[in-house]
Scaffold this motif. Structure first.
Motif, PDB file in Angstrom:
ATOM      1  N   LYS A 171       0.841  -1.203   0.000  1.00 19.24           N
ATOM      2  CA  LYS A 171       0.000   0.000   0.000  1.00 19.24           C
ATOM      3  C   LYS A 171       0.876   1.253   0.000  1.00 19.24           C
ATOM      4  CE  LYS A 171      -4.473   0.972   0.191  1.00 19.24           C
ATOM      5  NZ  LYS A 171      -5.445   0.412  -0.773  1.00 19.24           N
ATOM      6  N   LEU A 211      -4.872   1.387 -10.280  1.00 19.00           N
ATOM      7  CA  LEU A 211      -5.799   0.651  -9.428  1.00 19.00           C
ATOM      8  C   LEU A 211      -5.328   0.670  -7.978  1.00 19.00           C
ATOM      9  CD1 LEU A 211      -6.470  -2.436 -11.733  1.00 19.00           C
ATOM     10  CD2 LEU A 211      -8.183  -0.760 -11.014  1.00 19.00           C
ATOM     11  N   GLY A 212      -4.014   0.601  -7.769  1.00 17.56           N
ATOM     12  CA  GLY A 212      -3.465   0.632  -6.411  1.00 17.56           C
ATOM     13  C   GLY A 212      -2.573  -0.560  -6.132  1.00 17.56           C
ATOM     14  N   ASN A 253       1.034   0.686 -10.227  1.00 22.26           N
ATOM     15  CA  ASN A 253       0.453  -0.235  -9.253  1.00 22.26           C
ATOM     16  C   ASN A 253       1.531  -1.060  -8.564  1.00 22.26           C
ATOM     17  OD1 ASN A 253      -2.515   0.066  -9.891  1.00 22.26           O
ATOM     18  ND2 ASN A 253      -1.789  -0.572 -11.912  1.00 22.26           N
ATOM     19  N   THR A 299      -7.943   2.536 -13.442  1.00 26.31           N
ATOM     20  CA  THR A 299      -9.337   2.872 -13.251  1.00 26.31           C
ATOM     21  C   THR A 299      -9.461   4.365 -13.552  1.00 26.31           C
ATOM     22  OG1 THR A 299     -11.207   2.781 -11.717  1.00 26.31           O
ATOM     23  CG2 THR A 299      -9.065   3.309 -10.768  1.00 26.31           C
ATOM     24  N   LYS A 309     -11.054   8.361 -12.251  1.00 30.02           N
ATOM     25  CA  LYS A 309     -11.693   9.191 -11.232  1.00 30.02           C
ATOM     26  C   LYS A 309     -12.158  10.490 -11.900  1.00 30.02           C
ATOM     27  CE  LYS A 309      -7.484  11.384  -9.339  1.00 30.02           C
ATOM     28  NZ  LYS A 309      -6.657  11.503  -8.111  1.00 30.02           N
ATOM     29  N   ASN A 333      -9.042  -6.895   1.965  1.00 26.81           N
ATOM     30  CA  ASN A 333      -9.640  -5.705   1.351  1.00 26.81           C
ATOM     31  C   ASN A 333      -8.979  -4.410   1.807  1.00 26.81           C
ATOM     32  OD1 ASN A 333     -11.701  -7.943   1.539  1.00 26.81           O
ATOM     33  ND2 ASN A 333     -12.791  -6.551   0.162  1.00 26.81           N
ATOM     34  N   GLU A 334      -8.414  -4.411   3.009  1.00 27.19           N
ATOM     35  CA  GLU A 334      -7.798  -3.208   3.539  1.00 27.19           C
ATOM     36  C   GLU A 334      -6.560  -2.797   2.747  1.00 27.19           C
ATOM     37  OE1 GLU A 334      -5.931  -1.541   7.795  1.00 27.19           O
ATOM     38  OE2 GLU A 334      -6.789  -3.573   7.661  1.00 27.19           O
ATOM     39  N   TYR A 335      -5.898  -3.798   2.123  1.00 28.18           N
ATOM     40  CA  TYR A 335      -4.629  -3.521   1.459  1.00 28.18           C
ATOM     41  C   TYR A 335      -4.654  -3.793  -0.045  1.00 28.18           C
ATOM     42  CZ  TYR A 335      -3.209  -3.870   6.338  1.00 28.18           C
ATOM     43  OH  TYR A 335      -3.123  -3.696   7.698  1.00 28.18           O
ATOM     44  N   VAL A 373     -12.191  -9.474  -2.085  1.00 27.97           N
ATOM     45  CA  VAL A 373     -11.569  -8.430  -2.909  1.00 27.97           C
ATOM     46  C   VAL A 373     -12.114  -8.579  -4.326  1.00 27.97           C
ATOM     47  CG1 VAL A 373      -9.381  -7.551  -3.812  1.00 27.97           C
ATOM     48  CG2 VAL A 373      -9.484  -8.492  -1.496  1.00 27.97           C
ATOM     49  N   ASP A 428      -6.518  -4.002  -3.771  1.00 30.17           N
ATOM     50  CA  ASP A 428      -7.630  -3.390  -4.507  1.00 30.17           C
ATOM     51  C   ASP A 428      -8.284  -4.323  -5.514  1.00 30.17           C
ATOM     52  OD1 ASP A 428      -7.571  -0.457  -3.599  1.00 30.17           O
ATOM     53  OD2 ASP A 428      -5.474  -0.848  -4.091  1.00 30.17           O
ATOM     54  N   VAL A 429      -7.526  -5.246  -6.067  1.00 30.27           N
ATOM     55  CA  VAL A 429      -8.091  -6.182  -7.043  1.00 30.27           C
ATOM     56  C   VAL A 429      -7.238  -7.449  -7.062  1.00 30.27           C
ATOM     57  CG1 VAL A 429      -6.763  -5.268  -8.999  1.00 30.27           C
ATOM     58  CG2 VAL A 429      -8.948  -6.404  -9.433  1.00 30.27           C
TER      59      VAL A 429
END
Length: 415
Positions: free
Chosen positions: A12, A114-115, A140, A402, A404, A193-195, A217, A197-198
């Motif tokens: 993250k 995405l992260g 990412n 993604t 924004k 899910n906290e860390y 996730v 993204d997909v």
């Protein structure tokens, strides 16, 4: 091995830093990684030899061993795939639209990373380099969990990449490998899910089904490949034979290999014997319906399971149909949404096939083996998505972003 949550925290943090890197910084790092892979090919091949030997001793399917095995040429292809990614335009930061509202607000859509991406895959160590390159170029961080059969190969590839990143002053947590081969670790990753993204799974039907059913996730599903070739009644026989041989036998252990054949009845009596003779040279077993068996005694009986099976072996199913409509219906019933091809001289039938086949990639007069990120000009690929949301087909850079909304105002308030 580090605690999985610590891996997630580091990923993250790395993702937030990667998102700020400029395109030149990312490209220079990728070129360093590509050079490092070829320069350290000996290290990687030594590790891969251990995995391959274990696979042989464990009587692994030959198609899967082929997926696992590396040589200098394949390592060179891994490096070249990364260099191709460097040449591609960076999608991060692209503004897709910008419109002015009546109240003066400017509302735009912008591409962003995405992260943190978690990738779970089997057998193919080249995925390690491909996944890193695409994720890194798009800003990412990536957490990889490969199969136990490729653990030594994956560890060495990641070491080489991390060493190259360190030389560029980039956080190694941009690429992390889960080395614990316990399957329970995978289920833990699927709930981070906290860390994360997909999640993107790459592998057989069993792996993908497990991920889809257990993940909290979001998942981008990359499917198995029961790919068909339909030989229409107007097909050029030489072309059809060349394409089928290539699609079936060039590499049997890949998801874009042809597993199923459909032949129009008006040419079956002439074409099937030619097919049998051609594939006999590559020791391909053909399993067909009753009509195909009547035409050639070399055709083995097919059962219902054969029509939907991804063999990853020198086996091909064969169904004879009365019409193109029957061919399309058969393919849409049994395919996996991957890649389907028609061999035909009839323009109308080609267009009908393109329009009505439900798959990520549909070909006219070409091998299904081209469904590949490199062949499509994406450099490497993260996988072949067979779902219909967010991404479909070979997944390159844009599919790892993604969007924004970005809104510019000058003091507007809502009434």
């Amino acid at each position: 091995m580090e605690d999985l949550k610590e891996i997630g925290k580091k990923a993250k943090k790395a993702a937030s830093l990667l998102g700020k890197l400029g395109v030149n910084d990312k490209n220079n790092a990728l070129l360093c990684v590509a050079d490092a892979l070829t320069a350290n090919a000996g290290r990687i091949l030594t590790a891969n030899a251990m995995d391959t030997e274990n696979a042989v001793q464990n009587h692994m399917n030959p198609g899967l061993i082929d997926r696992l095995r590396l040589d200098e040429k394949r390592i060179g292809q891994m490096a070249e795939g990364i260099r191709q990614v460097v040449k591609l335009e960076d999608p991060v930061g692209e503004v897709l639209s910008m419109k002015k509202r009546p109240n003066g607000l400017l509302i735009g859509v912008k591409r962003v990373p995405l992260g943190v991406i978690g990738i779970i895959y089997e057998s193919r160590p080249n995925v390690t380099a491909d996944a890193f390159a695409l994720c890194f170029k798009t800003g990412n961080a990536v957490i990889l969990r490969g199969g136990s059969d490729a653990i030594h190969s994956n560890q060495e590839i990641v070491k080489v990449i991390n060493e190259a990143l360190a030389g560029c002053g980039i956080d190694y947590a941009a690429l992390q490998l889960i080395t614990d081969t316990n399957r329970e670790i995978v289920k833990e990753l699927l709930r981070m899910n906290e860390y994360v993204d997909v999640i993107i799974p790459r592998g057989g039907a069993g792996l993908i089904k497990m991920v889809v059913e257990n993940s909290t996730v979001p998942v981008i599903e990359t499917g198995t490949g029961n790919c068909h070739v339909f030989v229409d009644e107007s097909a050029d026989f030489d072309m059809a034979l060349d394409i089928i041989e290539n699609a079936k036998t060039q590499r049997i252990g890949v998801c874009n290999a042809c597993e199923s054949l459909v032949v129009h009845k008006n040419i079956a009596k002439e074409f099937i014997p030619l097919l049998v003779d051609r594939l006999k040279q590559k020791n391909v077993e053909i399993r067909g319906d009753e009509m195909a068996q009547e035409i050639s005694g070399a055709v083995m009986p097919a059962v219902e399971e054969d029509w939907g099976k991804e063999y990853l072996d020198y086996i091909l199913s064969c169904r004879i149909v009365d019409t193109i409509d029957e061919a399309i219906a058969h393919i849409n019933r049994y395919n996996t949404g991957h890649s389907e091809a028609i061999i035909t001289k009839d323009y109308n039938n080609a267009q009908k096939f393109l329009d009505e086949i439900d798959a990520a990639c549909v070909y006219v007069n070409a091998s299904t083996r081209f469904t590949d990120g490199f062949e499509f000009g994406f450099g490497a690929e993260i996988g072949i998505s067979t779902q219909k949301l967010h991404a479909r087909g070979p997944m390159g850079l844009k599919e790892l972003t993604t969007t924004k909304y970005i809104i510019y105002g000058n003091g507007q308030i809502r009434e």
